[in-house]
Write a protein that holds these residues in place. Structure first.
Motif, PDB file in Angstrom:
ATOM      1  N   ILE A  88       0.858  -1.188   0.000  1.00 62.83           N
ATOM      2  CA  ILE A  88       0.000   0.000   0.000  1.00 62.83           C
ATOM      3  C   ILE A  88       0.895   1.238   0.000  1.00 62.83           C
ATOM      4  N   PRO A  89       0.596   2.249  -0.788  1.00 63.81           N
ATOM      5  CA  PRO A  89       1.420   3.463  -0.777  1.00 63.81           C
ATOM      6  C   PRO A  89       1.562   4.007   0.641  1.00 63.81           C
ATOM      7  N   PRO A  90       2.778   4.272   1.112  1.00 62.61           N
ATOM      8  CA  PRO A  90       2.959   4.711   2.503  1.00 62.61           C
ATOM      9  C   PRO A  90       2.340   6.063   2.796  1.00 62.61           C
ATOM     10  N   HIS A  91       2.121   6.884   1.755  1.00 62.79           N
ATOM     11  CA  HIS A  91       1.548   8.210   1.969  1.00 62.79           C
ATOM     12  C   HIS A  91       0.034   8.229   1.784  1.00 62.79           C
ATOM     13  N   LEU A  92      -0.563   7.060   1.513  1.00 59.15           N
ATOM     14  CA  LEU A  92      -2.007   6.989   1.319  1.00 59.15           C
ATOM     15  C   LEU A  92      -2.721   7.323   2.627  1.00 59.15           C
ATOM     16  N   HIS A  93      -3.755   8.160   2.565  1.00 60.44           N
ATOM     17  CA  HIS A  93      -4.488   8.530   3.772  1.00 60.44           C
ATOM     18  C   HIS A  93      -5.345   7.357   4.248  1.00 60.44           C
ATOM     19  N   TRP A  94      -5.427   7.237   5.560  1.00 64.87           N
ATOM     20  CA  TRP A  94      -6.240   6.162   6.153  1.00 64.87           C
ATOM     21  C   TRP A  94      -7.669   6.220   5.638  1.00 64.87           C
ATOM     22  N   GLU A  95      -8.218   7.423   5.542  1.00 64.15           N
ATOM     23  CA  GLU A  95      -9.615   7.551   5.174  1.00 64.15           C
ATOM     24  C   GLU A  95      -9.866   7.142   3.726  1.00 64.15           C
ATOM     25  N   ASN A 114       3.611  -3.679  11.783  1.00 62.19           N
ATOM     26  CA  ASN A 114       5.005  -3.234  11.772  1.00 62.19           C
ATOM     27  C   ASN A 114       5.811  -4.068  10.783  1.00 62.19           C
ATOM     28  N   THR A 115       6.397  -3.433   9.799  1.00 62.03           N
ATOM     29  CA  THR A 115       7.299  -4.112   8.867  1.00 62.03           C
ATOM     30  C   THR A 115       8.446  -3.175   8.545  1.00 62.03           C
ATOM     31  N   ASP A 116       9.496  -3.722   7.950  1.00 59.36           N
ATOM     32  CA  ASP A 116      10.603  -2.863   7.540  1.00 59.36           C
ATOM     33  C   ASP A 116      10.538  -2.565   6.040  1.00 59.36           C
ATOM     34  N   THR A 117       9.387  -2.863   5.431  1.00 59.47           N
ATOM     35  CA  THR A 117       9.205  -2.531   4.018  1.00 59.47           C
ATOM     36  C   THR A 117       8.769  -1.082   3.877  1.00 59.47           C
ATOM     37  N   GLU A 118       9.070  -0.509   2.721  1.00 64.20           N
ATOM     38  CA  GLU A 118       8.671   0.886   2.482  1.00 64.20           C
ATOM     39  C   GLU A 118       7.158   1.008   2.391  1.00 64.20           C
ATOM     40  N   ALA A 119       6.536   0.086   1.662  1.00 64.95           N
ATOM     41  CA  ALA A 119       5.082   0.117   1.519  1.00 64.95           C
ATOM     42  C   ALA A 119       4.409  -0.315   2.818  1.00 64.95           C
ATOM     43  N   ALA A 120       3.163   0.133   3.002  1.00 64.63           N
ATOM     44  CA  ALA A 120       2.418  -0.182   4.217  1.00 64.63           C
ATOM     45  C   ALA A 120       1.720  -1.535   4.092  1.00 64.63           C
ATOM     46  N   VAL A 121       1.471  -2.164   5.249  1.00 65.14           N
ATOM     47  CA  VAL A 121       0.770  -3.450   5.333  1.00 65.14           C
ATOM     48  C   VAL A 121      -0.319  -3.331   6.389  1.00 65.14           C
ATOM     49  N   VAL A 122      -1.526  -3.779   6.060  1.00 65.24           N
ATOM     50  CA  VAL A 122      -2.608  -3.741   7.047  1.00 65.24           C
ATOM     51  C   VAL A 122      -3.312  -5.089   7.103  1.00 65.24           C
ATOM     52  N   ASN A 123      -3.813  -5.436   8.290  1.00 64.96           N
ATOM     53  CA  ASN A 123      -4.694  -6.584   8.477  1.00 64.96           C
ATOM     54  C   ASN A 123      -6.115  -6.063   8.608  1.00 64.96           C
ATOM     55  N   VAL A 124      -7.026  -6.670   7.871  1.00 66.25           N
ATOM     56  CA  VAL A 124      -8.413  -6.200   7.829  1.00 66.25           C
ATOM     57  C   VAL A 124      -9.336  -7.330   8.252  1.00 66.25           C
ATOM     58  N   THR A 125     -10.292  -7.029   9.119  1.00 67.45           N
ATOM     59  CA  THR A 125     -11.295  -8.008   9.519  1.00 67.45           C
ATOM     60  C   THR A 125     -12.660  -7.537   9.047  1.00 67.45           C
ATOM     61  N   TYR A 126     -13.282  -8.330   8.174  1.00 67.03           N
ATOM     62  CA  TYR A 126     -14.649  -8.045   7.726  1.00 67.03           C
ATOM     63  C   TYR A 126     -15.646  -8.761   8.624  1.00 67.03           C
ATOM     64  N   SER A 127     -16.914  -8.394   8.527  1.00 70.00           N
ATOM     65  CA  SER A 127     -17.922  -8.987   9.408  1.00 70.00           C
ATOM     66  C   SER A 127     -18.293 -10.406   8.994  1.00 70.00           C
ATOM     67  N   THR A 128     -18.099 -10.764   7.705  1.00 68.36           N
ATOM     68  CA  THR A 128     -18.417 -12.118   7.252  1.00 68.36           C
ATOM     69  C   THR A 128     -17.304 -12.634   6.341  1.00 68.36           C
ATOM     70  N   VAL A 184      -7.679  12.272   9.418  1.00 71.59           N
ATOM     71  CA  VAL A 184      -6.855  11.843   8.310  1.00 71.59           C
ATOM     72  C   VAL A 184      -5.379  11.908   8.633  1.00 71.59           C
ATOM     73  N   SER A 185      -4.638  10.877   8.249  1.00 76.79           N
ATOM     74  CA  SER A 185      -3.185  10.909   8.309  1.00 76.79           C
ATOM     75  C   SER A 185      -2.657   9.789   7.443  1.00 76.79           C
ATOM     76  N   PRO A 186      -1.500   9.970   6.807  1.00 77.52           N
ATOM     77  CA  PRO A 186      -0.967   8.931   5.926  1.00 77.52           C
ATOM     78  C   PRO A 186      -0.581   7.689   6.697  1.00 77.52           C
ATOM     79  N   LEU A 187      -0.703   6.523   6.038  1.00 75.29           N
ATOM     80  CA  LEU A 187      -0.360   5.257   6.687  1.00 75.29           C
ATOM     81  C   LEU A 187       1.098   5.217   7.076  1.00 75.29           C
ATOM     82  N   GLY A 188       1.968   5.720   6.237  1.00 73.85           N
ATOM     83  CA  GLY A 188       3.396   5.634   6.505  1.00 73.85           C
ATOM     84  C   GLY A 188       3.901   6.687   7.449  1.00 73.85           C
TER      85      GLY A 188
END
Length: 583
Positions: A88-95, A114-128, A184-188
């Motif tokens: 994920i682009p590190p400067h992408l806004h959370w919103e 937390n990773t040492d990669t430049e790009a961002a990583v997120v874990n997402v939980t959906y309802s189903t 709003v704030s960037p992921l990175g």
């Protein structure tokens, strides 16, 4: 321990070949390798090494002339509601990310890993599980700027054991009715301050059109503008207008605003609504002064350049629960949109430059009292035992007293109300003042009248800053509610607070500079009588007169000046003590 799938292997590849590849790519030795026909399952030590292995090897590494594929090993029957999105682009806004995720279902939780990669990583939980499946299908290889998303299922046991790097997102969010979340704030970005969302008011009758059938219109809006649009439908269910909060970049906010205005205009035409639909922007009162500018120059310039007509709601409309002013912009859609860009540009500049506002908030949708520029930490004063004229104010001398608790770091405020309002404040058998004290968690006492013909009575409020805010706000509101002031008359009361006599000069400032700035900032009248004799605690009074928010702002700033004076004095004493010992 995360298990990875390594695919597209030639039949000649051995376990040693895989371990050698891991070593070459500076990855740890796999705990276990299960080699199968054309693929293998590999156990890595932890979640972060697994992410690095996927990012380093998948589609990039070769074995025996074949480019291998690496991903989480999750059998179909064990696929859960949890997915991981990488690259994920590190400067992408959370919103912006929130808006994208919400298109495929109800997001219960999002956390950055937390990773040492430049790009961002997120874990997402959906309802189903079905929503997670759709998200995996739609987001895999989704392009965002120059980045291509990589999406995988993750097992519950494979979730990162360490806490998220920046924050854990809210639970149960939806694009229409989310829980209030951070701004709003960037992921990175780890420490970048939040941006200011665009908040507007829309007529309740148009909310359905903005959401659309099965939410299709709002989904399309968020997708096109890369925004998260929160429609606060459940707030004030019978209200004629509903607030909408738009989180995105400035350009994204403006684009979403335009689409909403166009939707409302079309709906008005289709339903034969003849009234003009103005753009109404909500903003905190503390930011309005810099929008208006000296002698109204900023506002006049925006009106002239955009061709719009702009009005701002009165300070009289501010209440304990609504610290917002409404900026009404009239004109065509194009005119209103041009004005919105310039208005929000000024408000964002004021927001970023004002440390007292540049935090998160709980009094406005999607933004605690501390963020309104009203409360700041560590500014409380110890309670005083004397009244405003230097006379003891023990409970025995008071007409009414109710103190439900004893709180640390208390402040004492002396508030003056019309004599005829005392009965309303006390209530039948003292019920109202008791309820107020419980609500505010403050001690509220009404001092006896000094003579039969006095026009004002003194209310002594003791409690920490938040209790002061609640108690004083309810008293201001009660006087308005009971019609002790006319509907068009602003409720202005006089408040006294005590300051050390040594700090009085700091409140005034050289040539009255500080007190003048304080009055300009708060819109309250602030007077430090020069002919006062300090009481037995070496304290004097500062008199504050104004409407509720003006008074609160002045009180907070004066407390801050007092605290700064105390710290300065402590440093001076420590310095003198150190000098004495060195001798």
């Amino acid at each position: 321990m995360p298990k990875l799938y390594v695919g597209n292997l030639s039949s000649s590849v051995t376990t040693e070949d895989l371990q050698r590849l891991f070593h070459q790519r500076k990855l740890p030795k796999a705990h276990q390798v299960q080699l199968r026909q054309g693929h293998a399952f590999v156990d890595f030590p932890d979640h972060n090494w697994a992410i690095k292995a996927i990012e380093t090897l998948s589609g990039k590494a070769e074995l025996d002339g074949k480019v291998i594929e690496v991903d989480y090993a999750v059998p179909k029957k064990l696929r859960s509601r949890r997915i991981q999105i990488r690259n994920i682009p590190p400067h992408l806004h959370w919103e912006v990310l929130d808006g994208l995720l919400a298109q495929y279902g109800t997001v219960e939780n999002v956390e950055q890993v937390n990773t040492d990669t430049e790009a961002a990583v997120v874990n997402v939980t959906y309802s189903t599980k079905e929503e997670a499946k759709i998200a995996v299908e739609k987001l895999s290889r989704h392009q965002c700027e120059d980045y291509w998303f990589r999406v995988s299922y993750i097992l519950e046991m494979d979730a990162a054991p360490s806490p998220p790097s920046r924050r854990q997102r809210r639970r149960g969010s939806r694009s229409q009715d989310p829980q209030p979340g951070p701004s709003v704030s960037p992921l990175g970005s780890q420490n970048k301050p939040p941006d200011l969302p665009l908040r507007i008011l829309v007529p309740t009758q148009f909310v359905g059109a903005i959401i659309g059938k099965e939410g299709l219109t709002i989904k399309n809006l968020t997708r096109q503008t890369q925004s998260r649009v929160d429609i606060h439908r459940k707030e004030n269910a019978r209200a004629a207008e509903k607030p909408i909060t738009i989180h995105s970049t400035p350009e994204g906010c403006s684009a979403a605003c335009r689409m909403i205005l166009e939707i409302m205009q079309k709906e008005a035409y289709d339903t034969k609504v003849s009234e003009e639909i103005p753009l109404k922007i909500l903003t905190h009162n503390s930011l309005v002064g810099r929008l208006i500018g000296k002698e109204g120059r900023n506002l006049k310039r925006i009106e002239e350049e955009s061709g719009s007509k702009i009005t701002i709601s009165s300070l009289q409309d501010l209440t304990l629960y609504n610290p917002d002013r409404t900026i009404m912009v009239r004109g065509s859609v194009d005119t209103c949109c041009r004005a919105e860009v310039e208005i929000m540009k000024k408000l964002r500049e004021a927001f970023k430059n004002d440390a007292s506002v540049n935090q998160s908030s709980g009094l406005i949708p999607g933004l605690s009292l501390s963020t309104q520029g009203i409360f700041s930490s560590g500014l409380s004063m110890l309670p005083s035992t004397s009244g405003p004229h230097g006379t003891p104010s023990s409970p025995q001398t008071l007409h009414t007293a109710y103190s439900p608790f004893r709180a640390p770091e208390q402040e004492v405020v002396y508030l003056f109300i019309p004599t005829q309002a005392v009965g309303a404040l006390i209530g039948k058998k003292g019920q109202h003042i008791k309820q107020l004290a419980r609500f505010a968690r403050a001690s509220i006492k009404i001092a006896p009248a000094e003579s039969p013909d006095v026009t004002e009575r003194m209310v002594i409020i003791t409690g920490p800053p938040e209790a002061q805010f609640k108690a004083q706000g309810r008293i201001f509101g009660k006087l308005k509610e009971e019609n002790f002031f006319s509907s068009k008359e602003e409720v202005k009361l006089e408040t006294h607070i005590k300051v050390p006599s040594s700090a009085a000069g700091r409140v005034i400032g050289k040539g009255g500079k500080t007190v003048n700035e304080l009055q300009n900032l708060s819109s309250a009248e602030v007077i430090v009588p020069r002919d006062q004799t300090p009481d037995e605690n070496d304290e004097v009074f500062v008199k504050i007169s104004g409407h509720f928010f003006a008074s609160q702002t002045a009180q907070r700033k004066i407390r801050e000046i007092i605290q700064q004076a105390k710290l300065h004095e402590q440093k001076h004493q420590l310095g003198a003590s150190g000098s004495h010992h060195s001798k």
